[in-house]
Design a protein around this motif. Sequence first.
Motif, short mmCIF file in Angstrom:
data_model
loop_
_atom_site.label_atom_id
_atom_site.label_comp_id
_atom_site.label_asym_id
_atom_site.label_seq_id
_atom_site.Cartn_x
_atom_site.Cartn_y
_atom_site.Cartn_z
N UNK A 11 86.96 10.25 17.39
CA UNK A 11 87.42 11.36 18.24
C UNK A 11 86.23 12.03 18.93
N UNK A 12 85.13 12.21 18.20
CA UNK A 12 83.92 12.78 18.78
C UNK A 12 83.43 11.91 19.94
N UNK A 13 83.38 10.60 19.71
CA UNK A 13 82.90 9.69 20.75
C UNK A 13 83.77 9.78 22.00
N UNK A 14 85.07 9.78 21.81
CA UNK A 14 86.01 9.85 22.94
C UNK A 14 85.83 11.17 23.69
N UNK A 15 85.74 12.26 22.95
CA UNK A 15 85.59 13.58 23.58
C UNK A 15 84.28 13.65 24.36
N UNK A 16 83.20 13.20 23.75
CA UNK A 16 81.91 13.28 24.42
C UNK A 16 81.83 12.36 25.63
N UNK A 17 82.49 11.21 25.56
CA UNK A 17 82.54 10.33 26.74
C UNK A 17 83.30 10.99 27.89
N UNK A 18 84.23 11.88 27.54
CA UNK A 18 84.99 12.61 28.56
C UNK A 18 84.25 13.86 29.03
N UNK A 19 83.04 14.07 28.51
CA UNK A 19 82.25 15.22 28.93
C UNK A 19 82.58 16.49 28.18
N UNK A 20 83.26 16.37 27.04
CA UNK A 20 83.64 17.54 26.25
C UNK A 20 82.70 17.74 25.07
N UNK A 21 82.58 18.97 24.65
CA UNK A 21 81.86 19.30 23.42
C UNK A 21 82.85 19.17 22.28
N UNK A 22 82.42 18.59 21.18
CA UNK A 22 83.32 18.32 20.05
C UNK A 22 82.80 19.02 18.80
N UNK A 23 83.69 19.69 18.08
CA UNK A 23 83.37 20.30 16.79
C UNK A 23 84.44 19.89 15.80
N UNK A 24 84.04 19.23 14.75
CA UNK A 24 84.97 18.89 13.67
C UNK A 24 84.82 19.97 12.61
N UNK A 25 85.88 20.74 12.39
CA UNK A 25 85.84 21.86 11.44
C UNK A 25 87.05 21.73 10.51
N UNK A 26 86.94 20.93 9.46
CA UNK A 26 88.08 20.70 8.57
C UNK A 26 88.56 21.98 7.90
N UNK A 27 89.88 22.11 7.78
CA UNK A 27 90.49 23.27 7.14
C UNK A 27 91.54 22.77 6.15
N UNK A 28 91.38 23.16 4.91
CA UNK A 28 92.37 22.86 3.88
C UNK A 28 92.97 24.19 3.44
N UNK A 29 94.30 24.34 3.48
CA UNK A 29 94.90 25.61 3.08
C UNK A 29 94.50 26.03 1.67
N UNK A 30 94.27 25.08 0.78
CA UNK A 30 93.91 25.41 -0.59
C UNK A 30 92.47 25.88 -0.73
N UNK A 31 91.62 25.55 0.23
CA UNK A 31 90.21 25.93 0.17
C UNK A 31 89.87 27.00 1.20
N UNK A 32 90.87 27.60 1.81
CA UNK A 32 90.65 28.58 2.87
C UNK A 32 90.11 29.88 2.29
#
Length: 110
Positions: A11-32
């Motif tokens: 997903x990062x590769x696809x986003x960056x190829x499209x000229x977008x900035x990518x941030x992966x920020x995982x969220x688990x309701x149990x660890x919020x």
Amino acid sequence: DEKQEVAPDEERRIAEEAGLTYLHHPVSPDALDDELVDDFRRSLDDLPQPVLLHCASGKRAGAMTLMALAAEQGLDGEAAIAKGRAAGVDLTQEKIGQFVKDYADRKSGA
């Protein structure tokens, strides 16, 4: 840990190829917790606008958006949940919805 059709690295590769900035920020309701949300909000401030947030169901992305908006706009928990409902993100019956409400109350001083 959710099943994804596209892995975060791809997903990062696809986003960056499209000229977008990518941030992966995982969220688990149990660890919020406040620290995770505050870290997300700091990261959000550093991203070019507009920003697209997504997750499998939309609930975590919606919750994170509502908490960022609540903190930015000084909304208490009820107002944050109402803003979400008005935008089609009804978290009233979700465990994460209670966290959104409590987080907004803590940040607004309600």
